[in-house]
Design a protein around this motif. Structure first.
Motif, PDB file in Angstrom:
ATOM      1  N   SER A 223       0.842  -1.270  -0.088  1.00  0.00           N
ATOM      2  CA  SER A 223       0.018  -0.303  -0.147  1.00  0.00           C
ATOM      3  C   SER A 223       0.910   1.259  -0.129  1.00  0.00           C
ATOM      4  CB  SER A 223      -0.885  -0.078   1.200  1.00  0.00           C
ATOM      5  OG  SER A 223      -0.287  -0.157   2.307  1.00  0.00           O
ATOM      6  N   ARG A 224       2.331   1.059   0.083  1.00  0.00           N
ATOM      7  CA  ARG A 224       2.994   2.401   0.063  1.00  0.00           C
ATOM      8  C   ARG A 224       4.113   2.260  -1.101  1.00  0.00           C
ATOM      9  NH1 ARG A 224       2.088   0.662   5.091  1.00  0.00           N
ATOM     10  NH2 ARG A 224       1.377   2.002   6.755  1.00  0.00           N
ATOM     11  N   TYR A 225       4.189   3.387  -1.705  1.00  0.00           N
ATOM     12  CA  TYR A 225       4.937   3.458  -3.063  1.00  0.00           C
ATOM     13  C   TYR A 225       5.899   4.976  -2.779  1.00  0.00           C
ATOM     14  CZ  TYR A 225       1.791  -0.345  -4.076  1.00  0.00           C
ATOM     15  OH  TYR A 225       1.114  -1.476  -4.133  1.00  0.00           O
ATOM     16  N   PRO A 226       7.083   4.724  -3.438  1.00  0.00           N
ATOM     17  CA  PRO A 226       7.858   6.215  -3.471  1.00  0.00           C
ATOM     18  C   PRO A 226       7.330   6.708  -4.916  1.00  0.00           C
ATOM     19  CG  PRO A 226       9.221   4.276  -3.953  1.00  0.00           C
ATOM     20  CD  PRO A 226       8.080   3.734  -3.609  1.00  0.00           C
ATOM     21  N   VAL A 227       7.295   7.848  -5.236  1.00  0.00           N
ATOM     22  CA  VAL A 227       6.909   8.539  -6.179  1.00  0.00           C
ATOM     23  C   VAL A 227       8.240   9.408  -6.706  1.00  0.00           C
ATOM     24  CG1 VAL A 227       5.469  10.530  -7.300  1.00  0.00           C
ATOM     25  CG2 VAL A 227       4.678   8.933  -5.269  1.00  0.00           C
ATOM     26  N   ILE A 228       8.567   9.063  -7.960  1.00  0.00           N
ATOM     27  CA  ILE A 228       9.704   9.790  -8.482  1.00  0.00           C
ATOM     28  C   ILE A 228       9.094  10.497  -9.860  1.00  0.00           C
ATOM     29  CG2 ILE A 228      11.167   8.142  -7.782  1.00  0.00           C
ATOM     30  CD1 ILE A 228      11.268   6.594 -10.611  1.00  0.00           C
ATOM     31  N   ASP A 229      10.284  11.419 -10.132  1.00  0.00           N
ATOM     32  CA  ASP A 229       9.964  12.429 -11.413  1.00  0.00           C
ATOM     33  C   ASP A 229      10.803  11.675 -12.725  1.00  0.00           C
ATOM     34  OD1 ASP A 229      12.824  12.934 -11.127  1.00  0.00           O
ATOM     35  OD2 ASP A 229      12.497  14.928 -10.516  1.00  0.00           O
ATOM     36  N   GLY A 230      10.744  12.234 -13.764  1.00  0.00           N
ATOM     37  CA  GLY A 230      11.382  11.766 -15.079  1.00  0.00           C
ATOM     38  C   GLY A 230      12.949  11.508 -14.837  1.00  0.00           C
ATOM     39  N   ASN A 231      13.758  12.060 -13.752  1.00  0.00           N
ATOM     40  CA  ASN A 231      15.000  12.013 -13.774  1.00  0.00           C
ATOM     41  C   ASN A 231      15.275  10.639 -12.531  1.00  0.00           C
ATOM     42  OD1 ASN A 231      15.782  13.796 -15.593  1.00  0.00           O
ATOM     43  ND2 ASN A 231      15.565  15.552 -14.256  1.00  0.00           N
ATOM     44  N   LEU A 232      14.219  10.233 -11.951  1.00  0.00           N
ATOM     45  CA  LEU A 232      14.249   9.073 -11.008  1.00  0.00           C
ATOM     46  C   LEU A 232      14.538   9.733  -9.713  1.00  0.00           C
ATOM     47  CD1 LEU A 232      16.414   6.559 -13.197  1.00  0.00           C
ATOM     48  CD2 LEU A 232      14.212   6.875 -13.098  1.00  0.00           C
ATOM     49  N   LYS A 233      14.255  11.031  -9.488  1.00  0.00           N
ATOM     50  CA  LYS A 233      14.351  11.441  -8.218  1.00  0.00           C
ATOM     51  C   LYS A 233      13.349  11.654  -7.524  1.00  0.00           C
ATOM     52  CE  LYS A 233      18.267  14.655  -9.807  1.00  0.00           C
ATOM     53  NZ  LYS A 233      18.623  16.101  -9.760  1.00  0.00           N
ATOM     54  N   VAL A 234      13.347  11.165  -6.181  1.00  0.00           N
ATOM     55  CA  VAL A 234      12.173  10.836  -5.400  1.00  0.00           C
ATOM     56  C   VAL A 234      11.298  12.549  -5.039  1.00  0.00           C
ATOM     57  CG1 VAL A 234      11.545  10.234  -3.001  1.00  0.00           C
ATOM     58  CG2 VAL A 234      13.187   8.948  -4.217  1.00  0.00           C
ATOM     59  N   GLN A 235      10.173  12.379  -5.380  1.00  0.00           N
ATOM     60  CA  GLN A 235       9.525  13.705  -4.923  1.00  0.00           C
ATOM     61  C   GLN A 235       8.338  13.440  -4.023  1.00  0.00           C
ATOM     62  OE1 GLN A 235      10.303  16.458  -6.723  1.00  0.00           O
ATOM     63  NE2 GLN A 235      12.016  15.234  -7.650  1.00  0.00           N
ATOM     64  N   GLY A 236       8.139  12.331  -3.576  1.00  0.00           N
ATOM     65  CA  GLY A 236       7.273  11.968  -2.641  1.00  0.00           C
ATOM     66  C   GLY A 236       6.983  10.418  -2.077  1.00  0.00           C
ATOM     67  N   MET A 237       5.965  10.283  -1.242  1.00  0.00           N
ATOM     68  CA  MET A 237       5.629   8.897  -0.934  1.00  0.00           C
ATOM     69  C   MET A 237       4.204   8.743  -0.847  1.00  0.00           C
ATOM     70  SD  MET A 237       7.724   6.278  -0.380  1.00  0.00           S
ATOM     71  CE  MET A 237       7.029   5.218   0.818  1.00  0.00           C
ATOM     72  N   VAL A 238       3.450   7.689  -1.213  1.00  0.00           N
ATOM     73  CA  VAL A 238       1.970   7.709  -1.367  1.00  0.00           C
ATOM     74  C   VAL A 238       1.548   6.395  -0.517  1.00  0.00           C
ATOM     75  CG1 VAL A 238       1.780   6.616  -3.554  1.00  0.00           C
ATOM     76  CG2 VAL A 238      -0.122   7.887  -2.719  1.00  0.00           C
ATOM     77  N   ALA A 239       0.686   6.565   0.254  1.00  0.00           N
ATOM     78  CA  ALA A 239       0.116   5.393   0.938  1.00  0.00           C
ATOM     79  C   ALA A 239      -1.352   5.269   0.919  1.00  0.00           C
ATOM     80  CB  ALA A 239       0.570   5.517   2.425  1.00  0.00           C
ATOM     81  N   ALA A 240      -2.015   4.164   1.601  1.00  0.00           N
ATOM     82  CA  ALA A 240      -3.384   4.078   1.440  1.00  0.00           C
ATOM     83  C   ALA A 240      -3.995   5.241   2.071  1.00  0.00           C
ATOM     84  CB  ALA A 240      -3.812   2.850   2.308  1.00  0.00           C
ATOM     85  N   ARG A 291      19.517  12.303  -4.996  1.00  0.00           N
ATOM     86  CA  ARG A 291      18.171  12.047  -4.495  1.00  0.00           C
ATOM     87  C   ARG A 291      17.431  11.146  -5.651  1.00  0.00           C
ATOM     88  NH1 ARG A 291      15.873  14.214  -0.074  1.00  0.00           N
ATOM     89  NH2 ARG A 291      13.759  13.575  -1.180  1.00  0.00           N
ATOM     90  N   LYS A 292      18.376  10.299  -6.362  1.00  0.00           N
ATOM     91  CA  LYS A 292      17.750   9.177  -7.424  1.00  0.00           C
ATOM     92  C   LYS A 292      17.451   8.212  -6.508  1.00  0.00           C
ATOM     93  CE  LYS A 292      19.626  10.529 -11.794  1.00  0.00           C
ATOM     94  NZ  LYS A 292      20.544   9.984 -12.947  1.00  0.00           N
ATOM     95  N   LEU A 293      16.444   7.410  -6.868  1.00  0.00           N
ATOM     96  CA  LEU A 293      15.817   6.487  -6.158  1.00  0.00           C
ATOM     97  C   LEU A 293      16.495   4.974  -6.347  1.00  0.00           C
ATOM     98  CD1 LEU A 293      13.499   5.079  -4.345  1.00  0.00           C
ATOM     99  CD2 LEU A 293      12.208   4.676  -6.215  1.00  0.00           C
ATOM    100  N   LEU A 294      17.312   4.458  -5.297  1.00  0.00           N
ATOM    101  CA  LEU A 294      18.153   3.146  -5.565  1.00  0.00           C
ATOM    102  C   LEU A 294      17.522   2.116  -5.273  1.00  0.00           C
ATOM    103  CD1 LEU A 294      21.509   4.457  -3.880  1.00  0.00           C
ATOM    104  CD2 LEU A 294      20.993   4.395  -6.351  1.00  0.00           C
TER     105      LEU A 294
END
Length: 435
Positions: A223-240, A291-294
């Motif tokens: 139910s939880r996922y990271p949100v990234i932009d076009g450069n794979l950089k983390v912009q947010g988190m979204v949960a239920a 800040r790129k998602l690994l």
């Protein structure tokens, strides 16, 4: 399009092991400013791509695998012994597998010298030469040098020959200490040991709508996922809780939690557990310096790692290991009681038990008592030491913990320390339970 910083890191990564670099050479090769080159080289050093050696420069090195951490490179030996490289600079990146002290006749000594060794010896030119020919690097003690012939041979074989002003015994002790410290570091589990890598991570992008969350949720059960932009950089988190009752066409950017808490690959699992408990987080994004998602790290993985660490045999003892290993449970059916003898390692310069050791004792004993009531791992929230009286070396202290309060997720423990039936210390510990 990669940034200049990323281009430099890639350039350094592709260099041959052993190649020297400098701020000026990087700036010239990639047409960037020296400031940009300097920052990128420092980042490469943090990532273990290069090593800076005094009087030698910055050299591309092999990435050391964690299981080989107890081995040192010759470059690290130079730093440890404040050495001067006389020859064989191109071999500084190589790893030594053991060191041999040359304090016997040449024929007897060479029985113990193998390729990849470090031969520690005084001003014996013939030994220096024979050692290099056997495939070993040579460390000359006492501040002595060597002949031009030996230096030329070291350059030809790419085996470092190093001089240090320290004596042989001191050098052996210094290298042993460095290996011991690295054995302790080996026991510390980091995020990069257990993270779920990017290719196996389920994530959303800033272009997605809430509908994508529902698709992922039905596919993965998470139910939880990271949100990234076009450069794979983390912009947010979204949960239920963020998408509850929201239209499926709503842009994910409108409902996500912006600027989420993140960790990097070198963060320790203990620190991650602390953040997850305090913030009530189940999943954390792992990012690099841009800040790129690994990947991501979950609460379950952190708990498994903490439990695994507690079962590992520790080769390199920390102060905490020394203290806790000497705690004896002498409890009776009427009273919970522990004993601990004050050894030399537990004292301050005045020969009395140090405040840090008392804190360790309170933490260890408080945790042991809490485990009798609650399953799970503890994260200490607060320790208050009320008063301390000096307890000298070789004394035996008795520790009496008392549970004041136990909740579903927390506990409060009072700990009293006695020496010869007189109270010498009192503490209050509050902790949270991770289960």
């Amino acid at each position: 399009m990669a940034t200049k910083h990323e281009q430099i890191i890639e350039y350094i990564t592709n260099l041959a092991v052993g190649e020297k670099i400098s701020v000026r050479s990087i700036a010239k090769a990639l047409t960037v400013s020296e400031g940009t080159a300097y920052r990128a080289i420092k980042e490469a050093e943090n990532q273990g791509l290069v090593s800076t050696i005094e009087r030698v420069g910055t050299v591309r090195i092999e990435n050391k695998k964690k299981e080989n951490i107890e081995k040192l490179t010759y470059a690290e030996v130079v730093n440890i012994v404040d050495g001067q490289v006389l020859g064989g600079r191109n071999g500084l990146h190589k790893t030594l597998n053991r060191f041999v002290i040359g304090a016997m006749k040449l024929e007897a000594m060479m029985r113990y010298v193998d390729p990849g060794n470090l031969l520690i010896v005084g001003n014996r030119d013939q030994v220096h030469k024979v050692g290099l020919e056997a495939g070993a690097s040579v460390l000359i003690t006492g501040g002595f040098g060597t002949s031009e012939e030996v230096i030329e041979l070291a350059d030809e074989l790419e085996l470092p020959i190093i001089s240090t002003s320290y004596d042989t015994f001191t050098v052996g002790s210094m290298i042993n200490r460095a290996i011991y410290d690295q054995l302790i570091k080996k026991e510390i589990v980091l995020v990069d040991d257990i993270l779920i890598p990017f290719q196996d991570t389920f994530y959303m992008t800033t272009q997605n709508t809430v509908e994508k969350w529902h698709d992922l949720n039905s596919k993965t059960g998470h139910s939880r996922y990271p949100v990234i932009d076009g450069n794979l950089k983390v912009q947010g988190m979204v949960a239920a809780k963020d998408v509850l009752g929201v239209s499926k066409q709503t842009p994910i950017e409108k409902v996500m939690t912006k600027n989420p808490i993140t960790v990097n690959e070198r963060t320790s699992i203990a620190a991650v557990a602390h953040v997850m408990v305090w913030e009530g987080i189940e999943l954390l994004p792992v990012i690099d310096t841009q800040r790129k998602l690994l990947g991501v790290i979950s609460r379950q993985d952190v708990l498994k790692a903490l439990q695994m660490v507690q079962k590992q045999p520790h080769i390199g003892e920390t102060i905490e290991d020394i203290v806790t290993s000497r705690v004896q449970d002498i409890s009776t059916s009427e009273e919970i009681t522990f004993e601990c003898e004050v050894t030399p390692q537990m004292t301050n310069q005045l020969g009395t038990i140090s405040n840090g050791v008392i804190t360790t004792l309170v933490t260890e004993i408080g945790s042991r008592v809490m485990r009798k009531f609650k399953k799970g791992d503890l994260v200490v929230e607060n320790i208050t030491l009320y008063f301390l009286k000096p307890v000298q070396i070789d004394s035996v202290i008795t520790i009496k913990p008392k549970i004041l309060e136990v909740g579903r997720k927390h506990g409060k423990i009072d700990v009293e320390l006695y020496h010869e039936s007189a109270i010498v210390g009192k503490a209050m510990m509050m902790a949270q339970v991770i289960d």
